[in-house]
Design a protein around this motif. Structure first.
Motif, short mmCIF file in Angstrom:
data_model
loop_
_atom_site.label_atom_id
_atom_site.label_comp_id
_atom_site.label_asym_id
_atom_site.label_seq_id
_atom_site.Cartn_x
_atom_site.Cartn_y
_atom_site.Cartn_z
N ARG A 72 0.84 -1.20 0.00
CA ARG A 72 0.00 0.00 0.00
C ARG A 72 0.87 1.26 0.00
O ARG A 72 0.57 2.22 -0.70
CB ARG A 72 -0.94 0.01 1.20
CG ARG A 72 -1.85 1.21 1.20
CD ARG A 72 -2.99 1.10 2.16
NE ARG A 72 -3.76 2.33 2.09
CZ ARG A 72 -4.18 2.99 3.14
NH1 ARG A 72 -3.95 2.53 4.36
NH2 ARG A 72 -4.85 4.10 3.00
N ARG A 75 2.26 1.53 -3.51
CA ARG A 75 1.23 1.82 -4.50
C ARG A 75 0.64 3.22 -4.31
O ARG A 75 0.49 3.97 -5.27
CB ARG A 75 0.15 0.75 -4.41
CG ARG A 75 -0.96 0.86 -5.45
CD ARG A 75 -2.07 -0.16 -5.25
NE ARG A 75 -2.72 0.04 -3.96
CZ ARG A 75 -2.80 -0.88 -2.99
NH1 ARG A 75 -2.28 -2.06 -3.13
NH2 ARG A 75 -3.42 -0.60 -1.85
N ASP A 76 0.30 3.55 -3.05
CA ASP A 76 -0.43 4.79 -2.79
C ASP A 76 0.43 5.85 -2.13
O ASP A 76 -0.09 6.90 -1.72
CB ASP A 76 -1.64 4.50 -1.88
CG ASP A 76 -2.60 3.51 -2.50
OD1 ASP A 76 -2.62 3.38 -3.73
OD2 ASP A 76 -3.33 2.83 -1.73
N GLU A 78 2.47 8.17 -3.00
CA GLU A 78 2.45 9.53 -3.54
C GLU A 78 1.10 10.20 -3.33
O GLU A 78 1.02 11.44 -3.24
CB GLU A 78 2.79 9.50 -5.02
CG GLU A 78 4.21 9.02 -5.28
CD GLU A 78 4.50 8.86 -6.77
OE1 GLU A 78 3.62 9.12 -7.61
OE2 GLU A 78 5.63 8.43 -7.07
N LYS A 79 0.05 9.42 -3.22
CA LYS A 79 -1.30 9.96 -3.05
C LYS A 79 -1.63 10.30 -1.60
O LYS A 79 -2.52 11.09 -1.34
CB LYS A 79 -2.34 8.95 -3.58
CG LYS A 79 -2.18 8.58 -5.02
CD LYS A 79 -3.17 7.47 -5.35
CE LYS A 79 -2.81 6.80 -6.65
NZ LYS A 79 -3.64 5.63 -6.92
N LEU A 80 -0.93 9.66 -0.67
CA LEU A 80 -1.23 9.83 0.74
C LEU A 80 -0.60 11.11 1.30
O LEU A 80 0.45 11.55 0.82
CB LEU A 80 -0.70 8.64 1.54
CG LEU A 80 -1.29 7.26 1.22
CD1 LEU A 80 -0.54 6.18 1.97
CD2 LEU A 80 -2.77 7.22 1.56
N SER A 81 -1.24 11.61 2.32
CA SER A 81 -0.65 12.77 3.00
C SER A 81 0.55 12.29 3.82
O SER A 81 0.70 11.09 4.08
CB SER A 81 -1.69 13.43 3.92
OG SER A 81 -1.97 12.57 5.02
N GLU A 84 -0.53 10.33 6.92
CA GLU A 84 -1.01 8.98 6.63
C GLU A 84 0.15 8.05 6.27
O GLU A 84 0.18 6.89 6.71
CB GLU A 84 -2.01 9.00 5.46
CG GLU A 84 -3.34 9.62 5.80
CD GLU A 84 -4.25 9.73 4.58
OE1 GLU A 84 -5.43 9.35 4.71
OE2 GLU A 84 -3.77 10.17 3.52
#
Length: 166
Positions: A72, A75-76, A78-81, A84
Motif C-alpha cells: 500500500r 502503491r499509494d 504519492e497519493k497519501l498525506s 497517513e
C-alpha cells in the motif's frame, strides 16, 4: 637391488593382508535417517505441528499484514498525506518487530522441544544400533555421510529403524 627387495617385501605384505580384509564385515549406517524415520520421531513431528501450528499461523498472518502495508505504501505513497504515510510506516515497523519477536520465540521453543525429543530418543536409538551391530557381528560401521555410494546389502539403516520401532 635393495629397492627392488623392499618393493617385493611390501607387495607380499599387502597381499597377505587381503584375506584378512576379505573376511571383514562392513556396514553403513545413516544415523540421522534412522532417527528421523522412527515411529517416535514421526509422532513427535505430528505433535509439534499441532503444538506450534497456532504460533506459525500467527506469524503467517503478521507477514501477510506487513506485506499488505508495504504494498500500500508503494502503491499509494504519492497519493497519501505525510501524516497517513508516516502512520503506515509506523504500523509496518510495528508488524515487522512483532514478526521478528514472535519468530524468535517460536524458533527457541521449537529448538528446545527438538532437543528434548532428541535427548529422550537418543538412548533408544543407541540401543537399537548396538543390538543390530551385535546381531550382525560387524567389524566396521561407517556413517552414511562419509560414503559416496553403497550397495543396499551393506546399509543397515532399515534394520536399525525396525529395531527402534519395536
Amino acid at each position: 637391488m635393495r629397492k627392488l627387495i623392499s618393493v617385493a617385501v611390501m607387495s607380499v605384505m599387502a597381499l597377505a593382508c587381503f584375506p584378512a580384509m576379505a573376511e571383514m564385515k562392513i556396514a553403513v549406517l545413516d544415523y540421522q535417517m534412522a532417527l528421523l524415520e522412527s515411529d517416535d520421531a514421526k509422532k513427535y513431528s505430528a505433535d509439534a505441528e499441532k503444538k506450534f501450528g497456532t504460533q506459525l499461523q500467527r506469524l503467517r498472518n503478521l507477514e501477510a499484514e506487513a506485506k499488505r502495508l508495504q504494498e500500500r505504501m508503494q502503491r499509494d505513497g504519492e497519493k497519501l498525506s505525510q501524516t497517513e504515510l508516516e502512520k503506515l510506516e509506523l504500523e509496518f515497523r510495528q508488524k515487522a518487530r512483532e514478526f521478528q519477536t514472535q519468530s524468535k520465540e517460536l524458533n527457541e521453543s521449537k529448538a528446545a522441544a527438538d532437543r528434548e525429543m532428541l535427548d529422550s530418543l537418543k538412548p533408544k536409538l543407541d540401543k537399537a544400533v548396538e543390538n543390530v551391530l551385535n546381531s550382525g557381528n560387524y567389524d566396521l560401521v561407517i556413517d552414511r555421510s562419509a560414503v559416496v555410494d553403497v550397495k543396499p546389502e551393506f546399509d543397515i539403516t532399515r534394520q536399525v529403524i525396525e529395531r527402534l520401532n519395536r
